[in-house]
Design a protein around this motif. Structure first.
Motif, PDB file in Angstrom:
ATOM      1  N   ARG A  32       0.832  -1.212   0.000  1.00 19.12           N
ATOM      2  CA  ARG A  32       0.000   0.000   0.000  1.00 19.12           C
ATOM      3  C   ARG A  32       0.865   1.260   0.000  1.00 19.12           C
ATOM      4  N   MET A  33       1.969   1.226   0.726  1.00 18.84           N
ATOM      5  CA  MET A  33       2.867   2.381   0.732  1.00 18.84           C
ATOM      6  C   MET A  33       3.512   2.579  -0.639  1.00 18.84           C
ATOM      7  N   ARG A  34       3.914   1.499  -1.277  1.00 22.88           N
ATOM      8  CA  ARG A  34       4.476   1.623  -2.630  1.00 22.88           C
ATOM      9  C   ARG A  34       3.463   2.240  -3.580  1.00 22.88           C
ATOM     10  N   ARG A  35       2.213   1.813  -3.453  1.00 19.29           N
ATOM     11  CA  ARG A  35       1.165   2.381  -4.306  1.00 19.29           C
ATOM     12  C   ARG A  35       1.018   3.868  -4.027  1.00 19.29           C
ATOM     13  N   LEU A  36       1.005   4.251  -2.759  1.00 14.90           N
ATOM     14  CA  LEU A  36       0.908   5.665  -2.408  1.00 14.90           C
ATOM     15  C   LEU A  36       2.095   6.453  -2.960  1.00 14.90           C
ATOM     16  N   TYR A  37       3.290   5.907  -2.812  1.00 18.36           N
ATOM     17  CA  TYR A  37       4.484   6.610  -3.263  1.00 18.36           C
ATOM     18  C   TYR A  37       4.486   6.830  -4.772  1.00 18.36           C
ATOM     19  N   THR A  38       3.901   5.913  -5.499  1.00 18.91           N
ATOM     20  CA  THR A  38       3.947   6.059  -6.955  1.00 18.91           C
ATOM     21  C   THR A  38       2.704   6.736  -7.521  1.00 18.91           C
ATOM     22  N   THR A  39       1.712   7.064  -6.664  1.00 22.37           N
ATOM     23  CA  THR A  39       0.510   7.725  -7.178  1.00 22.37           C
ATOM     24  C   THR A  39       0.199   9.028  -6.473  1.00 22.37           C
ATOM     25  N   SER A  46       7.415   8.864 -10.851  1.00 23.64           N
ATOM     26  CA  SER A  46       8.629   8.266 -10.313  1.00 23.64           C
ATOM     27  C   SER A  46       8.330   6.888  -9.752  1.00 23.64           C
ATOM     28  N   SER A  47       9.264   5.970  -9.951  1.00 24.74           N
ATOM     29  CA  SER A  47       9.123   4.632  -9.378  1.00 24.74           C
ATOM     30  C   SER A  47       9.467   4.691  -7.891  1.00 24.74           C
ATOM     31  N   PHE A  48       9.121   3.632  -7.188  1.00 21.43           N
ATOM     32  CA  PHE A  48       9.444   3.559  -5.767  1.00 21.43           C
ATOM     33  C   PHE A  48      10.955   3.632  -5.564  1.00 21.43           C
ATOM     34  N   LEU A  49      11.732   2.945  -6.402  1.00 20.25           N
ATOM     35  CA  LEU A  49      13.193   2.980  -6.281  1.00 20.25           C
ATOM     36  C   LEU A  49      13.717   4.391  -6.516  1.00 20.25           C
ATOM     37  N   GLN A  50      13.183   5.086  -7.510  1.00 20.71           N
ATOM     38  CA  GLN A  50      13.638   6.447  -7.766  1.00 20.71           C
ATOM     39  C   GLN A  50      13.363   7.343  -6.559  1.00 20.71           C
ATOM     40  N   LEU A  51      12.203   7.196  -5.960  1.00 19.05           N
ATOM     41  CA  LEU A  51      11.891   7.990  -4.769  1.00 19.05           C
ATOM     42  C   LEU A  51      12.780   7.603  -3.595  1.00 19.05           C
ATOM     43  N   ALA A  52      13.087   6.317  -3.470  1.00 18.21           N
ATOM     44  CA  ALA A  52      13.989   5.871  -2.399  1.00 18.21           C
ATOM     45  C   ALA A  52      15.376   6.467  -2.590  1.00 18.21           C
ATOM     46  N   VAL A  53      15.835   6.537  -3.835  1.00 18.67           N
ATOM     47  CA  VAL A  53      17.144   7.123  -4.136  1.00 18.67           C
ATOM     48  C   VAL A  53      17.136   8.616  -3.795  1.00 18.67           C
ATOM     49  N   GLN A  77      22.533  -2.394 -12.058  1.00 13.82           N
ATOM     50  CA  GLN A  77      21.769  -2.068 -13.259  1.00 13.82           C
ATOM     51  C   GLN A  77      20.488  -1.319 -12.901  1.00 13.82           C
ATOM     52  N   ALA A  78      19.806  -1.763 -11.841  1.00 13.91           N
ATOM     53  CA  ALA A  78      18.573  -1.103 -11.420  1.00 13.91           C
ATOM     54  C   ALA A  78      18.852   0.334 -10.972  1.00 13.91           C
ATOM     55  N   ILE A  79      19.926   0.522 -10.210  1.00 15.25           N
ATOM     56  CA  ILE A  79      20.297   1.874  -9.768  1.00 15.25           C
ATOM     57  C   ILE A  79      20.686   2.718 -10.969  1.00 15.25           C
ATOM     58  N   GLY A  80      21.448   2.147 -11.886  1.00 11.83           N
ATOM     59  CA  GLY A  80      21.864   2.889 -13.081  1.00 11.83           C
ATOM     60  C   GLY A  80      20.675   3.390 -13.876  1.00 11.83           C
ATOM     61  N   SER A  81      19.693   2.540 -14.054  1.00 14.35           N
ATOM     62  CA  SER A  81      18.490   2.913 -14.788  1.00 14.35           C
ATOM     63  C   SER A  81      17.723   4.012 -14.053  1.00 14.35           C
ATOM     64  N   ALA A  82      17.574   3.873 -12.740  1.00 18.87           N
ATOM     65  CA  ALA A  82      16.865   4.876 -11.940  1.00 18.87           C
ATOM     66  C   ALA A  82      17.592   6.216 -12.000  1.00 18.87           C
ATOM     67  N   LEU A  83      18.917   6.188 -11.869  1.00 19.75           N
ATOM     68  CA  LEU A  83      19.695   7.428 -11.880  1.00 19.75           C
ATOM     69  C   LEU A  83      19.654   8.108 -13.246  1.00 19.75           C
ATOM     70  N   THR A  84      19.695   7.327 -14.301  1.00 23.01           N
ATOM     71  CA  THR A  84      19.614   7.905 -15.648  1.00 23.01           C
ATOM     72  C   THR A  84      18.300   8.652 -15.825  1.00 23.01           C
ATOM     73  N   ASP A  85      17.202   8.032 -15.432  1.00 22.70           N
ATOM     74  CA  ASP A  85      15.896   8.683 -15.551  1.00 22.70           C
ATOM     75  C   ASP A  85      15.822   9.926 -14.678  1.00 22.70           C
TER      76      ASP A  85
END
Length: 157
Positions: A32-39, A46-53, A77-85
């Motif tokens: 539910r928190m992930r849903r809140l963070y992304t909506t 922003s994805s949950f990972l991007q917000l966490a970063v 790879q996941a961090i690289g993708s998030a940081l690029t965006d």
């Protein structure tokens, strides 16, 4: 319900049952928190990972990709993708480390901080409304009292 079903007849806590019930409750809260963070909030792209970063950079300051991946427990790879965006959207800035030009350091920008804070504000407001609507004063006090234990559990997992 924890506290009722987790107690054995002799009054000792059944740690396996408690662990399972905590896992289930945290899983539901996490989804539910992930849903809140992304909506929630004005910028919900922003994805949950991007917000966490963004949160990590805001809290801890500039960091390398490897450090962020380790802290967030995701692949490089996941961090690289998030940081690029995030960089393309102007929410982070990446530059060579002055101490080691081979290393890239990422820091949050003012736009990133603004995005993060508006999202945090929207989510905190939603949590506050839920606490007011669904819990009485005594229950809210009990939730507040258990927070240090939950933080310790999160640190030790």
């Amino acid at each position: 319900m924890i506290g009722v079903s987790s107690m054995e007849q002799d009054g000792d806590l059944d740690l396996s049952l408690t662990a399972r019930e905590l896992r289930m409750a945290f899983g539901r809260i996490s989804r539910r928190m992930r849903r809140l963070y992304t909506t929630a909030g004005p910028s919900s792209d922003s994805s949950f990972l991007q917000l966490a970063v963004l949160w990590r950079l805001d809290r801890d300051g500039p960091a390398s990709s490897a450090a962020l991946a380790g802290t967030e427990r995701v692949t490089p790879q996941a961090i690289g993708s998030a940081l690029t965006d995030l960089q393309q959207r102007g929410l982070v800035r990446r530059a060579a480390d002055p101490a080691d030009a081979r290393r890239i350091i990422t820091e949050i920008t003012a736009a990133g901080r603004s995005t993060l804070h508006s999202r945090e504000h929207a989510i905190t407001d939603e949590m506050r409304r839920t606490l007011e609507r669904s819990f009485g004063p005594e229950e809210r006090a009990r939730l507040a009292a258990v927070l240090p234990l939950l933080e310790r559990l999160a640190d030790d997992l």
